[in-house]
Scaffold this active site. Structure first.
Site, PDB file in Angstrom:
ATOM      1  N   VAL A   1       7.643   6.318 -11.820  1.00  0.00           N
ATOM      2  CA  VAL A   1       9.095   6.168 -11.534  1.00  0.00           C
ATOM      3  C   VAL A   1       9.882   7.742 -11.827  1.00  0.00           C
ATOM      4  O   VAL A   1      10.770   8.368 -10.953  1.00  0.00           O
ATOM      5  CB  VAL A   1       9.731   5.157 -12.227  1.00  0.00           C
ATOM      6  CG1 VAL A   1      11.353   5.376 -11.970  1.00  0.00           C
ATOM      7  CG2 VAL A   1       9.360   3.947 -11.497  1.00  0.00           C
TER       8      VAL A   1
ATOM      9  N   GLU B   1       6.221   0.227 -18.438  1.00  0.00           N
ATOM     10  CA  GLU B   1       4.960   0.235 -17.695  1.00  0.00           C
ATOM     11  C   GLU B   1       4.153   0.760 -18.677  1.00  0.00           C
ATOM     12  O   GLU B   1       4.015   1.983 -19.178  1.00  0.00           O
ATOM     13  CB  GLU B   1       4.948   0.947 -16.478  1.00  0.00           C
ATOM     14  CG  GLU B   1       3.765   1.150 -15.575  1.00  0.00           C
ATOM     15  CD  GLU B   1       3.730   1.718 -14.149  1.00  0.00           C
ATOM     16  OE1 GLU B   1       3.915   2.720 -14.369  1.00  0.00           O
ATOM     17  OE2 GLU B   1       3.452   1.127 -13.174  1.00  0.00           O
TER      18      GLU B   1
ATOM     19  N   GLU C   1      -4.571  15.199  -9.609  1.00  0.00           N
ATOM     20  CA  GLU C   1      -5.501  16.378 -10.086  1.00  0.00           C
ATOM     21  C   GLU C   1      -6.560  15.678 -10.892  1.00  0.00           C
ATOM     22  O   GLU C   1      -7.342  15.975 -11.393  1.00  0.00           O
ATOM     23  CB  GLU C   1      -4.766  17.329 -10.912  1.00  0.00           C
ATOM     24  CG  GLU C   1      -3.727  16.531 -12.230  1.00  0.00           C
ATOM     25  CD  GLU C   1      -2.340  16.134 -11.767  1.00  0.00           C
ATOM     26  OE1 GLU C   1      -2.334  15.961 -10.331  1.00  0.00           O
ATOM     27  OE2 GLU C   1      -1.299  16.313 -12.511  1.00  0.00           O
TER      28      GLU C   1
ATOM     29  N   CYS D   1      -0.307  -0.487  -9.857  1.00  0.00           N
ATOM     30  CA  CYS D   1       1.274  -0.495  -9.950  1.00  0.00           C
ATOM     31  C   CYS D   1       1.771  -1.851  -9.847  1.00  0.00           C
ATOM     32  O   CYS D   1       2.682  -2.190 -10.479  1.00  0.00           O
ATOM     33  CB  CYS D   1       1.790   0.454  -8.853  1.00  0.00           C
ATOM     34  SG  CYS D   1       0.940  -0.145  -7.236  1.00  0.00           S
TER      35      CYS D   1
ATOM     36  N   LYS E   1      14.965  -1.878  -6.477  1.00  0.00           N
ATOM     37  CA  LYS E   1      15.396  -1.154  -7.542  1.00  0.00           C
ATOM     38  C   LYS E   1      14.651   0.155  -7.705  1.00  0.00           C
ATOM     39  O   LYS E   1      14.246   0.993  -6.696  1.00  0.00           O
ATOM     40  CB  LYS E   1      15.324  -2.049  -8.465  1.00  0.00           C
ATOM     41  CG  LYS E   1      16.168  -3.172  -8.334  1.00  0.00           C
ATOM     42  CD  LYS E   1      16.766  -4.228  -9.539  1.00  0.00           C
ATOM     43  CE  LYS E   1      15.721  -4.992 -10.166  1.00  0.00           C
ATOM     44  NZ  LYS E   1      16.067  -5.756 -11.109  1.00  0.00           N
TER      45      LYS E   1
ATOM     46  N   GLU F   1       6.434   5.200  -3.478  1.00  0.00           N
ATOM     47  CA  GLU F   1       5.836   3.697  -4.021  1.00  0.00           C
ATOM     48  C   GLU F   1       5.340   4.254  -5.347  1.00  0.00           C
ATOM     49  O   GLU F   1       4.730   4.888  -6.057  1.00  0.00           O
ATOM     50  CB  GLU F   1       4.418   3.868  -3.087  1.00  0.00           C
ATOM     51  CG  GLU F   1       4.597   3.527  -1.714  1.00  0.00           C
ATOM     52  CD  GLU F   1       4.888   2.186  -1.308  1.00  0.00           C
ATOM     53  OE1 GLU F   1       5.353   1.844  -0.210  1.00  0.00           O
ATOM     54  OE2 GLU F   1       4.656   1.258  -2.429  1.00  0.00           O
TER      55      GLU F   1
ATOM     56  N   GLU G   1       4.888   1.127   2.841  1.00  0.00           N
ATOM     57  CA  GLU G   1       3.605   1.322   3.319  1.00  0.00           C
ATOM     58  C   GLU G   1       3.299   0.386   4.105  1.00  0.00           C
ATOM     59  O   GLU G   1       3.318  -0.684   3.915  1.00  0.00           O
ATOM     60  CB  GLU G   1       2.974   2.127   2.330  1.00  0.00           C
ATOM     61  CG  GLU G   1       3.383   3.536   1.827  1.00  0.00           C
ATOM     62  CD  GLU G   1       2.235   4.091   1.073  1.00  0.00           C
ATOM     63  OE1 GLU G   1       1.388   3.396   0.486  1.00  0.00           O
ATOM     64  OE2 GLU G   1       2.213   5.493   1.233  1.00  0.00           O
TER      65      GLU G   1
HETATM   66  O1  TXE Z   1       1.424   9.015 -11.552  1.00  0.00           O
HETATM   67  P1  TXE Z   1       2.256  10.617 -11.726  1.00  0.00           P
HETATM   68  P2  TXE Z   1      -0.094   8.865 -11.683  1.00  0.00           P
HETATM   69  C1  TXE Z   1       2.186   4.309 -10.032  1.00  0.00           C
HETATM   70  C2  TXE Z   1       1.824   3.598 -11.340  1.00  0.00           C
HETATM   71  C3  TXE Z   1       1.794   4.670 -12.391  1.00  0.00           C
HETATM   72  C4  TXE Z   1       1.629   6.116 -11.729  1.00  0.00           C
HETATM   73  C5  TXE Z   1       0.030   6.414 -12.158  1.00  0.00           C
HETATM   74  O2  TXE Z   1       2.507   2.471 -11.367  1.00  0.00           O
HETATM   75  O3  TXE Z   1       3.155   4.488 -12.772  1.00  0.00           O
HETATM   76  O4  TXE Z   1       1.547   5.691 -10.230  1.00  0.00           O
HETATM   77  O5  TXE Z   1      -0.438   7.211 -11.114  1.00  0.00           O
HETATM   78  C6  TXE Z   1       2.162  14.649  -8.402  1.00  0.00           C
HETATM   79  N1  TXE Z   1       6.664  17.091  -7.793  1.00  0.00           N
HETATM   80  N2  TXE Z   1       1.509   3.761  -8.863  1.00  0.00           N
HETATM   81  O6  TXE Z   1      -0.125   9.066 -13.157  1.00  0.00           O
HETATM   82  O7  TXE Z   1       1.895  11.296 -12.964  1.00  0.00           O
HETATM   83  C7  TXE Z   1       0.953  14.517  -9.499  1.00  0.00           C
HETATM   84  O8  TXE Z   1       0.533  15.697  -9.196  1.00  0.00           O
HETATM   85  C8  TXE Z   1       5.735  16.799  -6.829  1.00  0.00           C
HETATM   86  C9  TXE Z   1       2.336   3.081  -8.075  1.00  0.00           C
HETATM   87  O9  TXE Z   1      -1.027   9.773 -10.984  1.00  0.00           O
HETATM   88  O10 TXE Z   1       3.588  10.231 -11.279  1.00  0.00           O
HETATM   89  C10 TXE Z   1       0.244  13.254  -8.757  1.00  0.00           C
HETATM   90  O11 TXE Z   1      -0.306  13.757  -7.516  1.00  0.00           O
HETATM   91  N3  TXE Z   1       4.591  15.967  -7.183  1.00  0.00           N
HETATM   92  C11 TXE Z   1       1.768   2.773  -6.461  1.00  0.00           C
HETATM   93  C12 TXE Z   1       1.180  12.503  -8.251  1.00  0.00           C
HETATM   94  O12 TXE Z   1       2.576  13.129  -8.257  1.00  0.00           O
HETATM   95  C13 TXE Z   1       4.466  15.647  -8.701  1.00  0.00           C
HETATM   96  C14 TXE Z   1       0.419   2.648  -6.629  1.00  0.00           C
HETATM   97  C15 TXE Z   1       1.581  11.208  -8.932  1.00  0.00           C
HETATM   98  O13 TXE Z   1       1.404  11.799 -10.445  1.00  0.00           O
HETATM   99  C16 TXE Z   1       5.341  16.073  -9.481  1.00  0.00           C
HETATM  100  C17 TXE Z   1      -0.373   3.223  -7.481  1.00  0.00           C
HETATM  101  C18 TXE Z   1       6.210  16.854  -9.003  1.00  0.00           C
HETATM  102  N4  TXE Z   1       7.510  17.172 -10.207  1.00  0.00           N
HETATM  103  C19 TXE Z   1       0.337   4.054  -8.557  1.00  0.00           C
HETATM  104  N5  TXE Z   1       4.810  15.403 -10.954  1.00  0.00           N
HETATM  105  C20 TXE Z   1       2.609   1.676  -5.826  1.00  0.00           C
HETATM  106  N6  TXE Z   1       3.764   1.527  -5.988  1.00  0.00           N
HETATM  107  O14 TXE Z   1       2.215   1.373  -4.819  1.00  0.00           O
HETATM  108  C21 TXE Z   1       3.368  15.078 -10.656  1.00  0.00           C
HETATM  109  N7  TXE Z   1       3.417  15.155  -9.177  1.00  0.00           N
END
Ligand code: TXE
Length: 487
Positions: free
Chosen positions: A228, A384, A177, A282, A454, A248, A461
């Site tokens: 996570v 993190e 969003e 990340c 872990k 991811e 991907e």
């Molecule tokens: O994540 P969020 P963010 C990780 C990075 C950091 C995070 C930052 O490490 O921890 O991403 O991105 C949706 N059911 N990576 O803040 O808040 C939410 O709307 C379904 C790892 O955006 O977890 C958004 O679209 N969907 C990566 C998405 O989840 C839900 C590389 C992520 O939100 C939800 C880049 C729910 N209950 C960033 N809650 C890698 N490992 O490659 C939220 N969302």
């Protein structure tokens, strides 16, 4: 796409929602509203699922070589529109132009091109068993759901769509969003390239919209890029219908500088692994372990180069190489971790303060920050932060640093700087991480599978391995003689 009101992209066009609900997107660099977005309500989500089911029937029946041609056209369109799309990523994410102009769109196009080239050659097998034989078919899963994070909006949408569509699936994608536009533009480009309506739909909204589709019985697989904690919620919700999942997720990765490392390269790696994309990556190597024998030299060069070479400013300025954090809320989170580090007794060796660059006084900027005298039990070395905050730790021996590097529930990435190739390969083999670099940091070519050990993730991907996770294998046994039996 309307520049002031972004709608949901369903079955090849922008569609109104029923209740006019929505949200504003703010500029990370200025704090101003840049556009409004309509949220996908339940009626739209059901319409999207039906559209994706229709799209799947058409697309899975399209020969792989034809899917490849269409996807290749999409990759070319992305490249032709690189600068326009990169600029939108800068405006939505706050990341520097000098990054987005060469990374975000290119790496998205690369993934679409790679999987387009791969899909016509992904064949089944055949094996004789006496007079009989069996063969296998690798069939697409159906309607897949991609959920994006906000740090690489267009790239993440491309990485998930490329493999899903190349394998013959349709995909519904929900961007974060915080950064809705990139995925919507990708949907437009897919239609222009000839991808049939319904094969790639984009819905807008927060976790609630995500949760609705994760639980939907018509969705065969969910691929999430996120924290996570979000991964655990999504996996739990997917369990209700036993969906396949790719996760991811986040990390707190070690970057180890051995006594024989090229110090200038190691400093480059540590700065890339903590300050690139203002630390919102990340795989960042945010726990920098430096051998005691080269620690002073490393620190002196790190501080000098951080002071001299990091330019915080308007992300659109080509000179800027450290941009704005995604939101005011995230800025407060990063600043709170800096205060926690100070309170825990770490030494603030550089930075640590909010910045207000000229012309962007209301943006979310923090200086590149370096902590020393860190210990493994500090929150700044265990959690993190997702900002430009580096924690430097000292070590004495190889065995010690391996144990400490692995002492975390995360397992996303790891980096090693040393000249002794036997030690490099011996140590990297013992690190519990899925994405590793030796004398490099952050490179992620689409040919290379990426994903965490872990709690940093499930599945991979990119690379051939990702393709297989978007298909399911059917075995068919053929009896060539009259069937006999005891009954
Ligand atoms: O994540 P969020 P963010 C990780 C990075 C950091 C995070 C930052 O490490 O921890 O991403 O991105 C949706 N059911 N990576 O803040 O808040 C939410 O709307 C379904 C790892 O955006 O977890 C958004 O679209 N969907 C990566 C998405 O989840 C839900 C590389 C992520 O939100 C939800 C880049 C729910 N209950 C960033 N809650 C890698 N490992 O490659 C939220 N969302």
């Amino acid at each position: 796409m309307s520049s002031t009101l972004l709608k949901n992209f369903i079955h090849g066009r922008y569609v109104d929602n029923a209740d006019k609900s929505g949200f504003d997107v703010l500029s990370p660099a200025t704090g101003e509203v840049i556009y409004a977005v309509e949220t996908a309500d339940e009626a739209l989500l059901e319409q999207t699922v039906q559209s994706a089911q229709q799209g799947f029937i058409t697309w899975s029946g399209t020969p792989a070589i034809e899917r490849a041609r269409i996807l290749q056209r999409a990759a070319n369109l992305l490249r032709e529109r690189n600068d326009e799309l990169a600029r939108i990523e800068v405006l939505d994410t706050g990341k520097p132009w000098q990054e987005a102009a060469v990374v975000d769109v290119q790496t998205g196009a690369d993934a679409i091109e790679y999987f387009a080239n791969l899909c016509p050659s992904m064949m089944g097998e055949q094996q004789s068993v006496g007079d009989d034989f069996f063969y296998t078919r690798h069939e697409p899963l159906g309607v897949c759901f991609g959920i994006g994070a906000w740090n690489y909006p267009l790239q993440i949408a491309c990485w998930k769509a490329a493999v899903a569509l190349a394998a013959g699936n349709s995909m519904i994608f929900k961007p974060s969003e915080e950064t809705p536009r990139g995925a919507a533009l990708l949907a437009e480009i897919f239609i222009e390239a000839g991808v049939p309506e319904g094969v790639f739909n984009v819905v807008q909204g927060d976790g609630k919209v995500g949760q609705y589709l994760v639980q939907h019985a018509a969705i065969a697989k969910v691929s999430l890029t996120g924290e996570v904690g979000t991964g655990k919620k999504v996996m739990a919700a997917a369990a209700g219908t036993l969906k396949k999942v790719t996760m991811e997720l986040g990390g707190k990765s070690p970057l180890i500088v051995f006594d024989d490392a090229d110090i200038d390269e190691a400093v480059t790696g540590a700065m890339l692994g903590n300050f690139y994309t203002q630390g919102e990556v990340c795989t960042n190597g945010t726990r920098v372990f430096v051998h005691e024998s080269c620690y002073d030299t490393f620190m002196a060069r790190l501080i000098k180069r951080t002071k001299d070479n990091v330019i915080v400013g308007n992300p659109l300025d080509p000179k800027t190489n450290l941009g704005a954090l995604i939101s005011h809320k995230h800025l407060q989170k990063v600043l709170s971790y800096i205060q926690i580090g100070i309170d825990e007794g770490a030494t603030l060796a550089f930075g640590g303060q909010q910045l207000k660059p000229e012309g962007c006084e209301n943006g979310n900027f923090v200086s590149p920050t370096i902590f020393t005298n860190c210990t493994d039990d500090m929150r700044i070395t265990r959690e993190e932060i997702f900002g430009p905050v580096m924690s430097v730790l000292k070590f004495s021996s190889e065995d010690e640093v391996i144990k400490r590097a692995n002492n975390t529930d995360f397992g996303l990435a790891a980096g090693i700087f040393c000249q002794d190739i036997r030690r490099a390969h011996r140590v990297i083999a013992q690190l519990q991480a899925g994405i590793c670099w030796i004398n490099a940091y952050g490179n992620s070519p689409v040919e290379m599978p990426v994903g965490g050990y872990k709690q940093s993730g499930i599945g991979r991907e990119n690379g051939v391995e990702a393709f297989k996770s978007y298909t399911q294998t059917k075995s068919i046994y053929v009896g060539m003689n009259k069937l006999e039996g005891p009954f």
